[in-house]
Scaffold this motif. Structure first.
Motif, mmCIF file in Angstrom:
data_model
loop_
_atom_site.group_PDB
_atom_site.id
_atom_site.type_symbol
_atom_site.label_atom_id
_atom_site.label_comp_id
_atom_site.label_asym_id
_atom_site.label_seq_id
_atom_site.Cartn_x
_atom_site.Cartn_y
_atom_site.Cartn_z
ATOM 1 N N GLU A 1 0.844 -1.190 0.000
ATOM 2 C CA GLU A 1 0.000 0.000 0.000
ATOM 3 C C GLU A 1 0.879 1.240 0.000
ATOM 4 N N SER A 2 0.316 2.335 -0.495
ATOM 5 C CA SER A 2 1.054 3.597 -0.525
ATOM 6 C C SER A 2 1.412 4.014 0.896
ATOM 7 N N PRO A 3 2.542 4.693 1.056
ATOM 8 C CA PRO A 3 2.970 5.091 2.396
ATOM 9 C C PRO A 3 2.109 6.201 2.999
ATOM 10 N N GLU A 4 1.465 6.963 2.144
ATOM 11 C CA GLU A 4 0.629 8.072 2.619
ATOM 12 C C GLU A 4 -0.786 7.900 2.096
ATOM 13 N N SER A 5 -1.739 8.425 2.843
ATOM 14 C CA SER A 5 -3.149 8.322 2.491
ATOM 15 C C SER A 5 -3.439 9.099 1.216
ATOM 16 N N ILE A 6 -4.341 8.542 0.393
ATOM 17 C CA ILE A 6 -4.714 9.225 -0.845
ATOM 18 C C ILE A 6 -5.969 10.072 -0.659
ATOM 19 N N SER A 7 -6.555 10.019 0.535
ATOM 20 C CA SER A 7 -7.744 10.827 0.804
ATOM 21 C C SER A 7 -7.806 11.170 2.284
ATOM 22 N N SER A 8 -8.682 12.086 2.616
ATOM 23 C CA SER A 8 -8.824 12.485 4.014
ATOM 24 C C SER A 8 -9.481 11.389 4.842
ATOM 25 N N SER A 9 -10.088 10.400 4.199
ATOM 26 C CA SER A 9 -10.738 9.314 4.931
ATOM 27 C C SER A 9 -9.759 8.194 5.313
ATOM 28 N N GLY A 10 -8.487 8.340 4.962
ATOM 29 C CA GLY A 10 -7.473 7.353 5.344
ATOM 30 C C GLY A 10 -7.365 6.169 4.396
ATOM 31 N N ASP A 11 -7.741 6.342 3.139
ATOM 32 C CA ASP A 11 -7.596 5.277 2.145
ATOM 33 C C ASP A 11 -6.177 5.278 1.592
#
Length: 188
Positions: free
Chosen positions: A161-171
């Protein structure tokens, strides 16, 4: 008040809002594409090393699987780089969380073994969400076994998985790789 001017302000405001929304969607899509490309690059690096290592199991003098503790550990000897037999260990440390990223599911996948033809052994750590190894007593991946002497093929599963979230919902952007590896030298 002039209705023409009021109508122009309303239409202009709606156009401005739609342009801002379109810009935000374009930025989000660009971010998604960039993270997806990054994920595929990272998983490709791990995939190349795994294929190099696992295809060479049984190649070289005294090469064999030394220890197999599915689903997260394997230790084997192999002539990985054509310079003599070396010990290689793959160990997924499910309880060791990676602190360098904001992804709470990141764990440590560690490989100990030679990194090039110069010899020596070095630990290499990768950041993955899941890693599992399943041994099979056949080449089709149908008859599961934990007996290291009977293994003819191995199925590797990796979830990254990506190291950082792609959205504010934590996806987090996710990439999954699965491969059945049939080392030629285990068929003898």
């Amino acid at each position: 008040m002039n209705t023409g001017i009021l109508t122009s302000f309303i239409i202009g405001g709606l156009l401005l809002l739609s342009m801002i929304h379109l810009n935000n969607q374009a930025l989000q899509n660009s971010t998604d594409v960039t993270l997806d490309l990054h994920n595929k690059t990272q998983i490709e690096t791990i995939r190349k090393i795994i294929k190099q290592d696992f295809n060479r199991i049984g190649f070289g003098k005294n090469s064999k699987i030394k220890s197999f503790n599915p689903p997260h550990f394997i230790n084997f000897s192999a002539d990985v780089y054509g310079d003599g037999t070396s010990e290689v260990i793959w160990h997924f440390k499910k309880s060791v969380q990676v602190k360098e990223t904001s992804n709470p599911d990141d764990r440590v996948l560690q490989r100990n073994g030679p990194v090039d033809k110069t010899g020596g052994s070095k630990p290499t750590k990768f950041r993955v969400v899941d890693f599992s190894i399943t041994g099979f007593s056949d080449t089709e991946g149908e008859n599961e076994t934990t007996d290291k002497e009977k293994i003819k093929s191995l199925r590797i599963n990796i979830v990254y998985e990506s190291p950082e979230s792609i959205s504010s919902s934590g996806d987090y952007s996710k990439t999954v790789w699965q491969k059945l590896i049939v080392p030629n030298n285990l068929q003898l």
